[in-house]
Motif scaffolding. Structure first.
Motif, PDB file in Angstrom:
ATOM      1  N   MET A   1     -15.230  -6.791  -3.392  1.00 31.94           N
ATOM      2  CA  MET A   1     -14.296  -6.100  -3.718  1.00 31.94           C
ATOM      3  C   MET A   1     -13.691  -5.344  -2.522  1.00 31.94           C
ATOM      4  O   MET A   1     -12.811  -5.100  -2.004  1.00 31.94           O
ATOM      5  N   THR A   5     -10.514  -5.689   0.035  1.00 29.37           N
ATOM      6  CA  THR A   5      -9.807  -4.436  -0.249  1.00 29.37           C
ATOM      7  C   THR A   5      -9.338  -4.082   1.212  1.00 29.37           C
ATOM      8  O   THR A   5      -8.341  -3.929   1.594  1.00 29.37           O
ATOM      9  N   LEU A   9      -6.008  -4.164   3.234  1.00 30.68           N
ATOM     10  CA  LEU A   9      -5.412  -2.709   3.254  1.00 30.68           C
ATOM     11  C   LEU A   9      -4.905  -2.653   4.804  1.00 30.68           C
ATOM     12  O   LEU A   9      -3.528  -2.381   5.192  1.00 30.68           O
ATOM     13  N   GLY A  66       8.107   0.744 -10.122  1.00 27.17           N
ATOM     14  CA  GLY A  66       6.783   1.040 -10.721  1.00 27.17           C
ATOM     15  C   GLY A  66       6.250   0.061 -11.628  1.00 27.17           C
ATOM     16  O   GLY A  66       5.061  -0.092 -11.882  1.00 27.17           O
ATOM     17  N   LYS A 198      -2.907 -10.390  -8.209  1.00 24.17           N
ATOM     18  CA  LYS A 198      -2.659 -10.016  -7.037  1.00 24.17           C
ATOM     19  C   LYS A 198      -2.406  -8.539  -6.849  1.00 24.17           C
ATOM     20  O   LYS A 198      -1.979  -7.974  -7.746  1.00 24.17           O
ATOM     21  N   MET A 199      -3.015  -7.904  -5.783  1.00 26.39           N
ATOM     22  CA  MET A 199      -2.872  -6.383  -5.532  1.00 26.39           C
ATOM     23  C   MET A 199      -1.420  -6.249  -5.250  1.00 26.39           C
ATOM     24  O   MET A 199      -0.597  -7.014  -4.573  1.00 26.39           O
ATOM     25  N   ARG A 200      -0.792  -4.982  -5.717  1.00 27.96           N
ATOM     26  CA  ARG A 200       0.857  -4.585  -5.537  1.00 27.96           C
ATOM     27  C   ARG A 200       1.116  -4.843  -3.971  1.00 27.96           C
ATOM     28  O   ARG A 200       0.220  -4.346  -3.303  1.00 27.96           O
ATOM     29  N   THR A 203       1.504  -0.667  -2.539  1.00 31.49           N
ATOM     30  CA  THR A 203       0.429   0.368  -2.975  1.00 31.49           C
ATOM     31  C   THR A 203       0.090   1.250  -1.772  1.00 31.49           C
ATOM     32  O   THR A 203       0.164   2.384  -1.589  1.00 31.49           O
ATOM     33  N   VAL A 204      -0.164   0.621  -0.668  1.00 30.32           N
ATOM     34  CA  VAL A 204      -0.817   1.332   0.457  1.00 30.32           C
ATOM     35  C   VAL A 204       0.124   2.548   1.136  1.00 30.32           C
ATOM     36  O   VAL A 204      -0.368   3.747   1.051  1.00 30.32           O
ATOM     37  N   GLN A 624      -3.225  -8.202 -13.884  1.00 32.69           N
ATOM     38  CA  GLN A 624      -3.586  -6.728 -13.606  1.00 32.69           C
ATOM     39  C   GLN A 624      -2.597  -5.645 -13.845  1.00 32.69           C
ATOM     40  O   GLN A 624      -2.630  -4.525 -13.941  1.00 32.69           O
ATOM     41  N   GLN A 625      -1.296  -6.239 -13.231  1.00 31.21           N
ATOM     42  CA  GLN A 625      -0.051  -5.360 -13.373  1.00 31.21           C
ATOM     43  C   GLN A 625       0.454  -5.456 -14.939  1.00 31.21           C
ATOM     44  O   GLN A 625       0.896  -4.390 -15.255  1.00 31.21           O
ATOM     45  N   GLU A 627      -1.590  -5.353 -17.320  1.00 31.97           N
ATOM     46  CA  GLU A 627      -2.545  -4.382 -18.056  1.00 31.97           C
ATOM     47  C   GLU A 627      -2.013  -2.821 -17.535  1.00 31.97           C
ATOM     48  O   GLU A 627      -1.959  -2.046 -18.509  1.00 31.97           O
ATOM     49  N   ALA A 628      -1.653  -2.736 -16.245  1.00 35.16           N
ATOM     50  CA  ALA A 628      -1.228  -1.348 -15.870  1.00 35.16           C
ATOM     51  C   ALA A 628      -0.049  -0.930 -16.816  1.00 35.16           C
ATOM     52  O   ALA A 628       0.048   0.146 -17.223  1.00 35.16           O
TER      53      ALA A 628
END
Lengths: 723, 159
Positions: A1, A5, A9, A66, A198-200, A203-204, A624-625, A627-628
């Motif tokens: 992870m 990440t 990033l 968001g 997938k990660m947003r 975010t960064v 995962q989004q 869930e968010a």
């Protein structure tokens, strides 16, 4: 992870720095007003631009506030495009360009949890068409047939020769090809990007302050504006004396805005806002100023038993059913006005000349902002450009372009000078589009076996559509009032009751209503789910078993409810000394349920310890989004339940900041466990439905813990304290 | 002109004496990562560090700050998004709209400087920022995860 990440990033940072994402594009890189996509003549199609460095720019029409739609929509295009997800960036095409291209990106409106469920088909088709064109371009280079080529992660292979070409190498060729006449979408079983956590994509830039929001815009020569509109809806500006303000440091002008507001324009916003307080303003407050909270509540009380023809759902004969019932249960509930209270106050930056107007703003509806700006500018749509910014919260508030029009009206009085209008929090609290106030009287009839055979649910209160979209009323009926209580569709009632009447006594006020995240499902789920809990107890039945008897025709609703109850340990709650409450509903196309667990401490104060929430959105694009969104729904929904309310004195909203309109903080946040259980076959929203089950699940758990029925929101006025 | 030490650099800025630090940062220093949310120290979106202490800059007069005092904003937390809190936030995809997150990150980093392994109670007490999107659950996880990353980092340094 950790490693992955770090890699993503750095990759994301590269994409941002190289301009492959849209974050930088819409903030004045093209101050001439040139539309973003004009700079990408090599686009494969409207949805996809691929650069020689292999970066993939996916065009996103809906607004990111968001809720994660930006990433979800990009996943849907990327799924069919077969590009390398690590190369994906994004940009917003402007509404003016959408207009110029026959609305190729279709609807920009982002509300009603529709971002994905309304556009899944055409955005996937856009990705698939681009893929076919890219393959065709590669095949032409090899003089091969497209069907003899395949693609994986943006690399096209010719099976027979083993040759490969990348998307970046053929994108310019593909751009010259005609789009395919027919595209075939993947079967959901073939998805490898949709459905993945997938990660947003955004975010960064939100971690180091580099993400620019509308309120962060800074253009050369820009001035700042602070505004005060009449504090009572329907009122007008009578006159103002700006002598004192004009003498204050940095002030460049004090101007009238429309017929109901005054703005101070200064070199900095701090100075503008300070000088605004020194302007002596005389208002004509209008008729609304005669209205107070107590009279509004009286009107609603009268409506609880008044005659009405506004019917949302009807079956059997509820009058006869109630008359013949073995036992009648009755309860009255209330739900208040609420402000959206986005973290970022309303703002817009505008630069106006006689020939062209540019606007930089956070908006949930780029096309509405475009229209609102054009009207205020006195220019045709073709001569107005709107650069959408990421939103510091939306929740339904930023669908309206009122603040955009204000910025343009101010800028019009300073031709050629960019003006950034930022509302103070106080202005934001007063000039909202408020969650409508309603009450409900619910009467249920049980038979000898304790089954609910008759139900009359009367809503009394304000209609959103009558207030801001009267053209959407149907024969005077606001069907949005009946969300989650309707006979069918995306907001259907959860239960089959033989004798049913759901009706509405419309009681409007001068307070401007609006679509507040979850909209009318918020009160309606309390009215229905708390009443069902009361009826179950009156029948001497377990609330879960009682609901099951009413959900024979609602297998998907039952599936989420029983999943939440099972994970929470509902069956063993009494043995384990746990106090739990349930709620379920079908809203915005999704089936959602919650089981809340509440404890009572030695001094009788309650604590919401845990919530298990289950969601079936049909297809889930990013678990995962999702869930968010579910986790966040409890913050928004429970803030309203615990302490949120806006009240009216002399026609004006009383609450002007977070000291009197509190929002949930960490200490009151329960542990939320989310069950995402997509059953396939339909597309439901996730941003809103869970909010509605938050409050009733907790209220029912409070009853289980204390024996007290709290029927009025917020519960801060009850004798129950929060630990 | 007044001298302020912001993110390790001394800058000379001109502002009215009653101007809150928030607006000096945003409008004079060009550091817009620090956000205006309420103006009355309720929401925490404006949180920065002054000499390591979390401060709600929307009510803190910039003229009260001495040139020797060190102001750190979210832009100055790390050069490359490598602060443990930033790493944890990225790993857990904490932000939604993100507008409150500068303040959340600054409050969390100040907490970890003071309490390297915070309990949930410590987090409740120190993190009173408002987030309307509702990221609170991931913020809590993020603080715990950042504490882990920080602990691993300091072990690495001592080894």
């Amino acid at each position: 992870m950790n490693t992955s990440t770090t890699m993503s990033l750095s990759r994301r940072k590269f994409l941002v720095a190289s301009g492959a994402t849209g974050a930088g594009l819409a903030i004045g890189v093209y101050p001439s007003g040139k539309a973003v996509a004009d700079n990408h003549l090599d686009e494969v199609n409207a949805w996809v631009v691929i650069n020689p460095d292999e970066s993939v720019v996916i065009r996103i029409a809906r607004s990111e506030m968001g809720q994660g739609t930006l990433t979800g929509l990009a996943q849907m295009v990327a799924e069919e495009l077969e590009c390398d997800w690590d190369n994906v960036g994004w940009e917003y095409p402007t509404p003016r360009e959408n207009l110029a291209r026959d609305r190729v990106w279709k609807n920009y409106a982002t509300g009603g949890s529709r971002g994905i469920r309304e556009s899944h088909q055409y955005v996937r088709e856009g990705g698939a068409a681009a893929r076919m064109m890219l393959i065709e371009a590669a095949a032409a280079r090899w003089s091969a047939a497209p069907e003899d080529c395949s693609v994986s992660k943006g690399v096209i292979s010719h099976k027979a020769s083993g040759k490969t070409l990348t998307y970046g190498q053929v994108a310019a060729d593909a751009a010259k090809l005609a789009p395919p006449l027919e595209v075939k979408l993947k079967d959901p079983s073939e998805w490898t990007v949709i459905g993945q956590p997938k990660m947003r994509l955004d975010t960064v830039s939100k971690l180091d302050g580099s993400q620019l929001y509308g309120s962060d815009i800074n253009l050369p020569g820009m001035l700042n504006a602070a505004i005060k509109a009449v504090p009572v809806f329907g009122g007008k500006l009578k006159s103002f004396d700006a002598d004192a303000a004009n003498k204050m440091p940095g002030v460049k002008g004090v101007v009238q805005v429309g017929n109901n507001a005054v703005a101070v324009v200064a070199d900095t916003w701090w100075r503008a806002n300070k000088a605004l307080k020194a302007v002596d303003i005389e208002w004509d407050l209008g008729d609304g100023a005669r209205l107070n909270q107590a009279e509004i509540v009286e009107r609603l009380d009268e409506g609880l038993t008044a005659d009405t023809k506004l019917v949302g759902n009807q079956a059997g004969d509820v009058k006869a059913g109630l008359e013949g019932a073995s036992k009648v249960v009755e309860a009255t509930y209330s739900y208040p006005f609420l402000n959206h209270a986005c973290m970022e106050p309303m703002n817009a930056t505008a630069k106006w000349t006689e020939d062209f107007c540019e606007v930089w703003c956070p908006t949930q509806n780029g096309e509405a902002a475009h229209a609102g700006a054009a009207e205020a500018a006195g220019l045709p749509l073709e001569k107005v450009e709107v650069y959408k910014q990421l939103l510091g919260g939306g929740f339904g508030r930023r669908g309206a372009p009122d603040y955009v029009a204000q910025a343009v009206l101010i800028a019009k009085q300073f031709p050629g000078t960019p003006i950034k209008l930022l509302w103070s929090r106080e202005e934001d609290m007063l000039q909202g589009f408020f969650h409508p106030i309603t009450k409900a009287r619910v009467v249920g009839g049980l038979n000898d076996d304790g089954d609910l055979e008759s139900l009359h649910l009367r809503i009394s209160g304000q209609s959103i559509l009558a207030g801001i979209l009267p053209q959407a009323l149907q024969n005077g009926v606001d069907f949005a009032t009946f969300q989650a209580l309707l006979p069918e569709g995306d907001h259907s009632i959860s239960y089959s009751v033989p004798n049913l009447l759901v009706d509405h006594a419309m009681r409007n006020t001068h307070i401007r209503p609006g679509f507040w995240r979850g909209v009318n499902v918020n009160p309606n789920a309390i009215y229905m789910e708390c009443f069902i809990d009361e009826a179950a107890h009156a029948a001497g039945k377990d609330p879960l078993a009682f609901r099951r008897g009413l959900m024979q025709d609602n297998p998907l609703g039952w599936a989420v409810l029983s999943a939440a109850a099972e994970r929470a340990g509902w069956a063993d709650r009494e043995a384990n000394g746990k106090h739990m409450g349930l709620a379920v509903c079908h809203a915005f196309g999704s089936y959602v349920a919650a089981c809340a667990e509440v404890s009572v401490n030695d001094s009788g104060a309650i604590k919401i310890d845990r919530i298990v929430a289950a969601t079936d959105p049909g297809y889930c694009v990013n678990p995962q989004q999702t869930e968010a969104q579910v986790e966040g729904s409890f913050v928004y929904g429970l803030s309203a339940l615990l302490y949120g309310e806006c009240t009216v004195t002399d026609g004006k909203i009383d609450q002007e900041n977070f000291d009197t309109f509190p929002s949930m903080r960490m200490a009151h946040m329960p542990e939320v466990e989310t069950i995402v259980m997509p059953s396939g076959g339909f597309w439901g929203g996730v941003g809103e439905p869970t909010i509605a089950v938050a409050a009733p699940a907790v209220l029912n758990a409070i009853f289980a813990a204390t024996g007290k029925r709290l029927r009025d929101v917020p519960i801060k006025h009850s004798d129950i304290d929060l630990a | 002109m007044s001298k302020l030490n912001i993110n390790g650099e001394t800058v000379e800025l001109e502002f009215d004496p009653d101007t809150p630090l928030l607006w000096v940062l945003r409008e004079q220093a060009g550091l817009t990562g620090t956000k205006y949310g309420c103006g009355i120290a309720q929401c925490g979106a404006c949180t920065v560090h002054i000499d390591g202490q979390p401060v709600r800059s929307c009510v803190y007069p910039a003229s009260a700050i001495q040139p020797a005092q060190k102001i750190v904003t979210v832009e100055g937390l790390s050069e490359d998004i490598s602060h443990p809190v930033q790493q944890a936030w990225a790993e857990l995809d904490v932000p939604q709209c993100g507008f409150c997150q500068s303040g959340m990150i600054m409050a969390a980093s100040a907490l970890l400087d003071r309490v390297p392994q915070p309990t949930d109670e410590d987090i409740n007490a120190a993190m009173t920022n408002i987030c309307r999107c509702g990221t609170l659950q991931r913020v809590r996880r993020g603080v715990h995860r950042a504490a882990e990353i920080k602990a691993q980092g300091s072990q690495g340094e001592s080894a």
